[in-house]
Design a protein around this motif. Structure first.
Motif, PDB file in Angstrom:
ATOM      1  N   VAL A  96      39.844  44.592  43.440  1.00  0.00           N
ATOM      2  CA  VAL A  96      40.846  43.897  42.620  1.00  0.00           C
ATOM      3  C   VAL A  96      41.192  44.760  41.397  1.00  0.00           C
ATOM      4  CG1 VAL A  96      39.422  42.407  41.146  1.00  0.00           C
ATOM      5  CG2 VAL A  96      41.538  41.536  42.032  1.00  0.00           C
ATOM      6  N   LEU A 305      43.803  42.041  50.104  1.00  0.00           N
ATOM      7  CA  LEU A 305      43.709  40.651  50.575  1.00  0.00           C
ATOM      8  C   LEU A 305      42.736  40.554  51.740  1.00  0.00           C
ATOM      9  CD1 LEU A 305      47.402  39.381  50.514  1.00  0.00           C
ATOM     10  CD2 LEU A 305      45.542  38.730  49.018  1.00  0.00           C
ATOM     11  N   HIS A 308      39.122  40.995  50.450  1.00  0.00           N
ATOM     12  CA  HIS A 308      38.625  39.794  49.762  1.00  0.00           C
ATOM     13  C   HIS A 308      38.310  38.697  50.765  1.00  0.00           C
ATOM     14  CE1 HIS A 308      39.452  41.586  46.036  1.00  0.00           C
ATOM     15  NE2 HIS A 308      40.752  41.523  46.146  1.00  0.00           N
TER      16      HIS A 308
ATOM     17  N   HIS B   3      54.530  40.351  39.452  1.00  0.00           N
ATOM     18  CA  HIS B   3      54.240  39.004  38.983  1.00  0.00           C
ATOM     19  C   HIS B   3      53.560  39.060  37.632  1.00  0.00           C
ATOM     20  CE1 HIS B   3      55.391  36.986  42.538  1.00  0.00           C
ATOM     21  NE2 HIS B   3      54.501  37.564  43.292  1.00  0.00           N
ATOM     22  N   HIS B   5      50.580  37.776  35.402  1.00  0.00           N
ATOM     23  CA  HIS B   5      49.256  37.242  35.697  1.00  0.00           C
ATOM     24  C   HIS B   5      48.966  36.041  34.816  1.00  0.00           C
ATOM     25  CE1 HIS B   5      48.088  40.303  38.445  1.00  0.00           C
ATOM     26  NE2 HIS B   5      48.413  41.255  37.602  1.00  0.00           N
ATOM     27  N   ILE B  74      37.362  33.180  44.380  1.00  0.00           N
ATOM     28  CA  ILE B  74      37.706  34.400  45.122  1.00  0.00           C
ATOM     29  C   ILE B  74      39.181  34.336  45.531  1.00  0.00           C
ATOM     30  CG2 ILE B  74      37.345  35.675  47.266  1.00  0.00           C
ATOM     31  CD1 ILE B  74      34.366  34.966  47.028  1.00  0.00           C
ATOM     32  N   ALA B  75      39.601  33.187  46.076  1.00  0.00           N
ATOM     33  CA  ALA B  75      40.982  33.074  46.552  1.00  0.00           C
ATOM     34  C   ALA B  75      41.969  33.053  45.391  1.00  0.00           C
ATOM     35  CB  ALA B  75      41.143  31.828  47.410  1.00  0.00           C
ATOM     36  N   ASP B  77      41.593  34.032  42.060  1.00  0.00           N
ATOM     37  CA  ASP B  77      41.674  35.145  41.120  1.00  0.00           C
ATOM     38  C   ASP B  77      41.633  36.521  41.771  1.00  0.00           C
ATOM     39  OD1 ASP B  77      41.963  33.795  38.600  1.00  0.00           O
ATOM     40  OD2 ASP B  77      39.982  32.968  39.009  1.00  0.00           O
ATOM     41  N   PHE B  78      40.779  36.690  42.803  1.00  0.00           N
ATOM     42  CA  PHE B  78      40.738  38.010  43.448  1.00  0.00           C
ATOM     43  C   PHE B  78      41.918  38.186  44.401  1.00  0.00           C
ATOM     44  CE2 PHE B  78      35.851  38.653  43.051  1.00  0.00           C
ATOM     45  CZ  PHE B  78      36.003  38.753  41.677  1.00  0.00           C
ATOM     46  N   MET B  79      42.280  37.127  45.101  1.00  0.00           N
ATOM     47  CA  MET B  79      43.387  37.227  46.051  1.00  0.00           C
ATOM     48  C   MET B  79      44.705  36.812  45.394  1.00  0.00           C
ATOM     49  SD  MET B  79      41.370  35.666  49.325  1.00  0.00           S
ATOM     50  CE  MET B  79      42.043  36.433  50.791  1.00  0.00           C
ATOM     51  N   HIS B  80      44.687  36.600  44.091  1.00  0.00           N
ATOM     52  CA  HIS B  80      45.890  36.308  43.295  1.00  0.00           C
ATOM     53  C   HIS B  80      46.656  35.073  43.726  1.00  0.00           C
ATOM     54  CE1 HIS B  80      45.307  40.232  41.570  1.00  0.00           C
ATOM     55  NE2 HIS B  80      45.354  40.774  42.761  1.00  0.00           N
ATOM     56  N   LEU B  81      45.996  34.100  44.349  1.00  0.00           N
ATOM     57  CA  LEU B  81      46.737  32.891  44.719  1.00  0.00           C
ATOM     58  C   LEU B  81      47.260  32.160  43.492  1.00  0.00           C
ATOM     59  CD1 LEU B  81      45.059  31.042  47.709  1.00  0.00           C
ATOM     60  CD2 LEU B  81      47.294  32.113  47.592  1.00  0.00           C
ATOM     61  N   GLU B  84      50.737  33.338  42.818  1.00  0.00           N
ATOM     62  CA  GLU B  84      51.776  33.204  43.835  1.00  0.00           C
ATOM     63  C   GLU B  84      52.594  31.934  43.601  1.00  0.00           C
ATOM     64  OE1 GLU B  84      52.413  35.530  45.748  1.00  0.00           O
ATOM     65  OE2 GLU B  84      50.563  36.695  45.930  1.00  0.00           O
ATOM     66  N   LYS B  85      53.753  31.879  44.268  1.00  0.00           N
ATOM     67  CA  LYS B  85      54.564  30.671  44.261  1.00  0.00           C
ATOM     68  C   LYS B  85      53.769  29.533  44.906  1.00  0.00           C
ATOM     69  CE  LYS B  85      59.056  31.069  43.380  1.00  0.00           C
ATOM     70  NZ  LYS B  85      59.666  30.201  42.350  1.00  0.00           N
TER      71      LYS B  85
END
Lengths: 324, 127
Positions: A96, A305, A308, B3, B5, B74-75, B77-81, B84-85
């Motif tokens: 990340v 992605l 992770h 995007h 953050h 994890i989803a 913050d690490f996967m940037h959900l 996202e929209k």
């Protein structure tokens, strides 16, 4: 026909000219691939839960199976798996950070973070391989009964587990491994177990402190320990010696336990392995400046992605296989 | 790409100065949770293993809840959900939660049923 929709995109609508969720085609498809892969993993974990519920009174206790740490002797339940979990979370963090550095177009930082991610993945896959090797080799050994149940041995005085070699006697046996240079055709058989059934049985009979532990769990969640008389009576149902684990027999308990171990951690390990390969490809591309020329590092974000996701799955495997 | 953050976690309770700082903050949080899980798994406090809630030991409830918390961070913050929209986020998360929840429910109920049949029917397993 000059009716016009006011919120229509100004760019080309056909041929991928617009992105409805403000995310590129590649990133969205990576998300939906991850979703479908998550369903595959959950099918594995849920079928593990199914079998475990089915054999609730006899399922092996994971703490007693995974007790090894490389280079150390002794009983260390879970420490090594916890270390593996930490390595994977750590490599997720470097990934990340690589994505973050990519947003800022810092090529050398992305290269370094990507390199560390690959190293972390390598350590994890190596640990996994070691874990498999330990599991396949086994350490105590057991007997299997007519009904396919596992009988393990315990020292009556100390309450510690006994390995077959601790009490088995040596008998003169004429049974030798059949090798392919001996037969009339080039067939051979697998390596014979260290002890034959008669040697183990004689060892138990001749040693008063050896007790049998069955698969059945008590109310408190411990394995049932038989008395000396019950132990001697139980010996007659034993049909073979089991050392370590394969897909058919394992010394830990229910046969399905080893199967699920191989399939779930194997499928996850395969994901980590492919993840490392993809990360290496992306690492080389970063180092060669491909994304610098392209003007953005979205490729790093996409493989990020996937990486992770591998970490996310491990979090669940850790809980459902090792903790619960 | 491009995007903004969102830098707050715990519903705005903690706000970080930069994205990098947020990553390290989340790492510390996840490490603490893993540490708690491992410690509980080794100690296995009597209170938590002998009492149960909805047919499951309290200890196992704690493990599962902590796992879901870890998965969330994890989803998100690490996967940037988090960035996202909401449409993309929901199409992934809700679909997954619904299907996995359904699958777990039917298979676990079925497993429990077979367990009862094995236990109360005329089936011998220990021989």
């Amino acid at each position: 026909m000059d009716t016009k929709v006011t919120n229509a995109p100004t760019t080309k609508v056909w041929g991928g000219g617009n992105d409805p969720l403000q995310s590129s085609y590649g990133k969205m498809m990576m998300w939906f691939f991850i979703l479908s892969d998550a369903l595959t993993f959950s099918a594995f974990l849920v079928s593990y839960g199914f079998s475990r519920f089915k054999f609730l009174e006899s399922w092996p206790i994971a703490d007693e199976v995974f007790t090894h740490v490389p280079f150390f002797h002794g009983n260390y339940p879970m420490y090594y798996v916890a270390f593996m979990t930490f390595v994977l979370i750590m490599s997720s963090v470097t990934m990340v950070l690589a994505v973050d550095a990519g947003h800022k177009m810092k090529q050398s930082a992305v290269t370094w973070y990507m390199f560390l991610t690959v190293i972390g993945g390598g350590i994890f896959v190596g640990s996994q391989a070691w874990e498999w090797a330990t599991f396949i080799k086994g350490d105590f050994g057991a007997l299997e009964t007519t009904g396919g149940r596992i009988l393990q041995f315990v020292d009556a005085k100390t309450g510690e587990r006994l390995a077959l070699k601790d009490f088995s006697v040596h008998l003169d046996s004429h049974r030798v491994q059949h090798k392919n240079n001996n037969g009339i055709w080039f067939s051979s058989e697998k390596a014979l177990p260290t002890f034959i059934l008669e040697e183990v049985v004689a060892g138990v009979k001749g040693n008063d402190r050896v007790l049998i532990r069955t698969e059945r769990l008590s109310e408190g969640g411990d394995k049932t320990l038989l008395s000396r008389d019950e132990t001697l009576a139980k010996l007659s149902s034993a049909t073979q010696v089991v050392e370590g684990a394969n897909l058919i027999h394992n010394e830990y308990g229910n046969r399905l336990f080893a199967n699920f171990f191989f399939f779930i951690t194997g499928f996850h390990g395969f994901h980590v392995f492919t993840g490392v390969l993809i990360n290496i490809i992306i690492f080389l591309n970063i180092a060669l400046g491909t994304y610098e020329k392209r003007g953005h590092y979205e490729m790093v974000e996409k493989v990020g992605l996937y990486w992770h996701f591998v970490d996310l799955v491990w979090v669940f495997v850790f809980t459902f296989f090792y903790l619960v | 790409m491009g995007h903004e953050h969102k830098l707050s976690i715990f519903r705005g309770f903690v706000t970080f100065k930069s994205n990098t700082q947020k990553i390290w903050g989340v790492l510390i949080f996840l490490s603490i949770i893993t540490g708690v899980e491992v410690a509980l798994g080794i100690i296995k406090p009597e209170v938590l293993t002998s009492n149960s809630f909805l047919y499951m030991k309290i200890l196992n409830w704690i493990f599962i809840i902590l796992t879901l918390v870890k998965a969330y961070y994890i989803a998100w913050d690490f996967m940037h959900l988090r960035d996202e929209k909401s449409g993309l986020r929901r199409s992934v998360v809700w679909t997954g939660l619904f299907l996995i929840g359904y699958l777990s429910f039917i298979l676990l109920v079925e497993g429990n049923y077979i367990h009862d049949i094995y236990k109360e029917g005329f089936i011998k397993w220990e021989f």
